[in-house]
Each structure stands twice: as C-alpha cells, then as structure tokens.
Scaffold this active site. Structure first.
Site, short mmCIF file in Angstrom:
data_model
loop_
_atom_site.label_atom_id
_atom_site.label_comp_id
_atom_site.label_asym_id
_atom_site.label_seq_id
_atom_site.Cartn_x
_atom_site.Cartn_y
_atom_site.Cartn_z
N GLU A 75 1.19 -0.45 -5.15
CA GLU A 75 0.26 0.65 -5.43
C GLU A 75 1.12 1.90 -5.48
O GLU A 75 1.48 2.47 -4.45
CB GLU A 75 -0.80 0.77 -4.34
CG GLU A 75 -1.82 1.84 -4.68
CD GLU A 75 -2.40 2.56 -3.47
OE1 GLU A 75 -3.40 3.26 -3.63
OE2 GLU A 75 -1.84 2.42 -2.36
N ASP A 120 0.81 -1.21 0.00
CA ASP A 120 0.00 0.00 0.00
C ASP A 120 0.85 1.26 0.00
O ASP A 120 1.91 1.32 0.63
CB ASP A 120 -0.89 -0.02 1.25
CG ASP A 120 -1.77 1.21 1.36
OD1 ASP A 120 -2.61 1.41 0.47
OD2 ASP A 120 -1.60 1.97 2.33
#
Length: 658
Positions: free
Chosen positions: A378, A325
């Site tokens: 990401e 993330d």
C-alpha cells in the site's frame, strides 16, 4: 509508572538449557536471523527427558528479568532468567514447572530503574483482550492443503488472476444474538469460505488479525506480532480457517504492519525501559498520524524481528501473501511532518534509507524462501519501482496498490453524467502509467469510512442511476489492466458506510437491485479468471490498446484487452451516460463476426436489458485507424464486451454479405 530499584531474589535456578547456538546469536546481531521465532519467545520442550518451558527474550538494558504467572502467583522473585554471556542482550531460562497453556509475562527490572511487566514479543498466543498476558503455546495442526500448496508452487511466476475480497473479520457477519461476538475461526470457515468461493474471488485478504488490544484500531495497532488474535479462537483454529480456504481453492492474504506499533504498557514500547524497538528521537520514532511508534529499521535485531515475522506467517500458517500497510509512511522521513519535525538522512534528503533497505531485504527473503507467495505494497506516492525487483533498483514487492486509479475513478463517478464530458481525462489518465508498476486496483476499506459513505452512496442520481453507476464502475474496474481488490459489502451495494461495530447489511440481498450487483461481481470474477485477455498481460502494455479515448461528447471510451492469440482478444466499450446509444460505430482489428459476451446492463444484474443479441458483422468502413468497423448498441450506464466469433479472410466468399 513508578520507578523501582528492587532486584528479585533467586529461589529457583533455571536448568542449563538453550535453544540458541553461537551462530543463532551471530545472525541475530547482524540482522540476518529470519526464523527467530524458533529461538526466542516461549517454547514447550523436552530437556533431557524433562518437559517444561524454555524462555528467551531480548532486553539488553535490563538488570534482571523473571517470568511471572499463575504458576508462581505472579511472584517476580521465583522464575529468574539469566543473561547470556555473549553480549547479545538475550535473557533465557528453562522451567519444568511451567506447562503448555500457562499465561505469563516478563517482569523486567531496567537499568534505568523502572520495573515493567511485558507480554512476549514472540508469543504465539495471547490472552483475550483486555487481558494482556502471553500464553505458552506450541500450535499443533494437521494441514490438509497439500494440493493447494503444490499447485501454488507449480504456478509460481505464471500469469494469474488476483481478485481479492478484503475482509474486516469482526464485522463481516455477526451472530444473531444481540451483543454476542463475531464468529469464531471454525465458524467462519463454514460460512465465509463458501461465500468467497460462490462469489468466485481468488483470494481473501484480512485486515490485520495479529493480536491487538484495541478493537477499534481495526487491527492496525499490534502488540502480538506472532499471535493471531484470541478474540476468535486459538492459533489452531486460525490454521483451520486458512486450511479451509485452501481446500476450497482460495488464497489467503494478511495485512501486515511493520510501519508502527502502539504505546501500550505491555507491548513493544520502551520494552526494557529504553527505546529498544523504536527510535528515541520523536522526529524519527513517533508517528503523528496514528500516535504510535516507528520501528528502528537501522537496528539489526529489529530487522531480524520484523523479517522473521513476515516469514513466520508464510511458514507456520501457510499464508499466501502479505499486504504491507502504510509503505509510504516508511519511505519518507517527512511523511505527515512539517518543517523542523523531521531529520534529513545523511545525504540531506527525505528518504528513509534504513526503511528502504529493510523493505528490500524483507522482499528478497520472502521471495527467496517462498517464491510462490506475494507481497503487496500500500504505497500512495509516485515512488519509482515499488513492484520492481531489487536487482533492478526496485523495492521488490510483487504488486502495488494503484491509488491514483482509485482516486480518479471515484472522483469521476461522483460527477453527474451530464458533466462527465468535462472530466474525460480522469477516467482515461490511469492508462498513461498503468504499466510502470504491477498494479492492483483497490476499492478498499479506506474508501468507505470517516464520512466518505458507501460506494453506492457516492454514485449520483436516483436509485436506478446509482445502481447502474455502481455496476458500471465495477465492470470498468474488472476490464481495466491490473489485479483487483474490493472491500466487503461493496459486492452487493452496501448502502451505509462501514461500521466496524456492526455486521454488514445482509438483509439488503432481499432486494433485486442489491442481488443484481452481487450477481454482477460474481460473474465478473468468473469472467476475469477465465479470460486470459484480462490477466495474461495485466501488468504489461501488450495487454492493452486504445480504440478511442476521446469521445468526450458522448462520454464513451473503447479499448482492447489482449492475451496470446486472436481468440484471447476482447473489445470493451464503456458508456458513462444514461443514454442508450444505438448504431455506435467502433473500429475493430479483424474482419468477421463479433459477439457480445458480457453486458453490465443485463436483466440478471437488475439492469434495463439493453443487449447486443446475435452476431455483429464487420463493415469495410475504416474507423479509429482500423480497416474494419462494427455498429453496436451501447447500454445506458453500461459496458459491452465483445469477442471475435469468426474471422473471415478477404478470400472467403461467405463474407460477401458483410
């Protein structure tokens, strides 16, 4: 928190026992201990015939530490840890009266004068929030996924389809009784596994399932990095869920959050009364977007903690991959910061050199230990080489989310079809850079929250056009180079924005239009998995070529997807308007007969049923730079996919009729 200077009195001395060797400590202090979970934390062990629990915790700025729990009436003066002699900052002790399953915390007296009660950073199980204690727990589980793991190993490095179903565990499906919690891990194993298999996804990806105190954070504010959240069951229960996916032939990817952590009093924040896991200077240590704290990637012990955590999920839980993330927030020192709110690196730049070296090392360790696993970043910027090997200067991830494709595609599809001819570049631009990284196309949870509405709700027009556009977008996504990710609910046209407090609107499947979208996604997944043209070279230029990207007036694009051999070549023609276009001519690479093998407008998808039935025969009319062409009908707001049925050579007299 009030400061206290009381030091606990020693009433019970720990036995002389340690899981740590001098070499373990050396690796830890140099940032190279990648299985630290085997040494730190709580471990129920047999010490010379006596069963009990060994504790080890890193707290170099503590003046005293003890274990508190129900077993000693939370009395901080009984179970005292001893500081090691090697200046490692590790405190340890063995207690025969602390059994498996006991809840505990570390009672830490800091040399700053503070008294803190902390949960264990290496706990493998925690009390259910809002309770915050750790639990002595050594998971024991008999894995039955040997066939999956062997197949995963044998297929490492080979081209494969990645079609990922992204799931927020707590809101996928809830029990019918009002106010009851979500399904347990074993309960989910009997519904979600079957659903993902029926829908032909290759992988499921869970938003973070590590322990987190605030449900509304969706799992992105972690306090228990080594513990699956107890909201849905025990670590063994979670292992059972993963095992069930594997036995069904489905991979499991976990969201992983090494970018920041919350400031909860029982967590990592100021763990020993000082900024231990985080930077002291808020210009490097505080994240303005999420009001959380940033790991100190330059501290060796913190690197050992984080890399060990990545390895832990792959090792102990058989996880197939990690989606990392907020990588962009780690790479840039000025991420979401104004001038004067950040500190340049030693060269005066905005790159976070410590985070970069950490990410590279993490990927090297993961792929060096588990070459058949995958890491996915990401990362929302144009950082070069995110998914390139570290030996070529890259960050070493296996894949990267293609945020530009997502943004341009959603921007294009919100346009009314009459205006799309002015936005042709938005739907074609992604191919300009599609092969600079190993891209995954994400239609993730981030696109259906914070007032953005659902994917269906962002489509223009009346009900028919909305559903046709959604089917068109999904089909375009699956035909475009790159792997795929779709957030739950999108696969059947969820009409409301995602709400983490509610179940998905499964009742919508009573309606044909929603059922049609679901069938489309199911069939697209199957098509993607079984057509080498769509995955064999999905990250390479040789897997794609344009036929025509410039028919702006009709808002039509046509391209080829290519695997090895003529039999693995597909032609894709996309009509982004609601007009049926008959006798539309495109150039083709081979002479012969072509057959439509997929059409997003078919009746089974609740489309209008404008198909190309029978064979499409080539004509010697040169078109789009090719010697042969075919004429076909383009479905309204639809895509037609063609395959060469039979090639005819120039010497074959049977071609006379063409």
């Amino acid at each position: 928190m009030a400061k206290k200077t009381v030091t606990p009195s020693t009433t019970t001395l720990p036995a002389s026992f340690s899981l740590l060797t001098d070499f373990d400590v050396h690796l830890f202090k140099t940032g190279k201990h990648y299985k630290l979970y085997e040494k730190l934390g709580s471990h129920f062990v047999n010490n010379e015939g006596q069963e009990g629990t060994y504790f080890a915790v890193w707290a170099p700025n503590a003046s005293a530490i003890s274990i508190i729990g129900n077993f000693n009436q939370w009395n901080k003066g009984k179970h005292i840890l001893h500081s090691r002699w090697d200046e490692s900052g590790i405190w340890e002790g063995f207690f025969a009266d602390v059994k498996h399953g006991e809840a505990y915390k570390y009672a830490i007296h800091s040399n700053t004068g503070e008294y803190l009660e902390k949960s264990d950073p290496f706990a493998t199980f925690c009390e259910m929030p809002p309770k915050t204690a750790s639990i002595v727990w050594t998971p024991k589980f008999e894995w039955k996924d040997e066939a999956w793991m062997n197949e995963r190993k044998s297929q490492a490095g080979k081209p494969k389809a990645y079609s990922v179903y992204e799931v927020h565990y707590g809101s996928w499906r809830r029990k019918l009784e009002e106010g009851t919690p979500s399904l347990t891990y074993p309960e989910m194993a009997h519904v979600l596994v079957d659903y993902v298999k029926e829908m032909n996804f290759t992988h499921v990806e869970f938003l973070p399932l590590m322990e987190h105190p605030f449900y509304g954070s969706w799992g992105y504010q972690l306090t228990g990095y080594f513990a699956p959240t107890s909201r849905y069951g025990s670590p063994e229960d979670f292992m059972y869920l993963i095992d069930s996916f594997h036995r069904a032939g489905i991979g499991v990817i976990l969201d992983w959050v090494p970018s920041h952590f919350p400031g909860d009093a029982h967590g990592l924040f100021k763990f020993d009364g000082t900024f231990l896991y985080e930077h002291a200077d808020p210009r490097k240590g505080f994240h303005p977007d999420w009001k959380s704290y940033i790991f100190n990637y330059g501290r060796n012990e913190v690197r050992s903690f984080l890399i060990s955590n990545a390895v832990y999920w792959l090792d102990k839980f058989h996880i197939d991959g990690l989606r990392v993330d907020a990588v962009a927030s780690m790479l840039y020192l000025d991420y979401s910061r104004k001038a004067g709110e950040w500190i340049p690196n030693v060269y005066g730049g905005n790159e976070n050199i410590e985070a970069i070296t950490f990410l590279k090392e993490m990927n090297e360790v993961v792929y060096g230990t588990f070459p058949d696993a995958i890491t996915i970043a990401e990362e929302s910027t144009s950082w070069t080489g995110v998914s390139r090997p570290t030996y070529l200067g890259g960050l070493g991830f296996g894949q990267k989310w293609m945020m530009g494709w997502m943004h341009d595609t959603l921007q294009y599809f919100k346009q009314d079809s009459i205006h799309r001819k002015y936005h042709q570049n938005e739907i074609t631009f992604s191919v300009m850079y599609a092969f600079t990284e190993n891209f995954m196309l994400p239609l993730s949870h981030d696109e259906v929250v914070h007032g953005k509405g659902s994917l269906l709700g962002r489509m223009p027009g009346d009900e028919w056009r909305k559903f046709a556009n959604l089917r068109l977008m999904f089909t375009y996504m699956f035909m475009h180079p790159g792997s795929k990710l779709l957030f739950m609910g999108g696969e059947f046209g969820q009409s409301a924005e995602w709400n983490h407090e509610k179940s998905l609107d499964w009742h919508l499947l009573d309606y044909d239009v929603h059922k049609g979208v679901q069938r489309l996604v199911r069939d697209l997944n199957r098509f993607y998995k079984t057509e080498p043209a769509l995955y064999q070279y999905q990250f390479e230029q040789k897997g794609f070529s344009w036929i025509d990207y410039d028919d702006r007036e009709n808002s039509v694009i046509a391209f080829q997807r290519q695997g090895d051999g003529k039999e693995n070549l597909l032609i894709v023609v996309c009509n982004f308007t609601p007009e049926t276009r008959r006798h539309y001519r495109i150039g083709v690479p081979f002479r012969g007969s072509w057959k439509e093998i997929f059409n997003s407008d078919a009746h089974q998808y609740a489309g209008s049923g404008v198909l190309n039935e029978g064979l499409l025969l080539t004509s010697p009319v040169k078109y789009h730079g090719r010697d042969y062409s075919i004429s076909l009908t383009l479905p309204p707001l639809g895509i037609s996919v063609l395959r060469l049925e039979k090639e005819i050579s120039e010497f074959d007299l049977s071609d006379m009729g063409t």
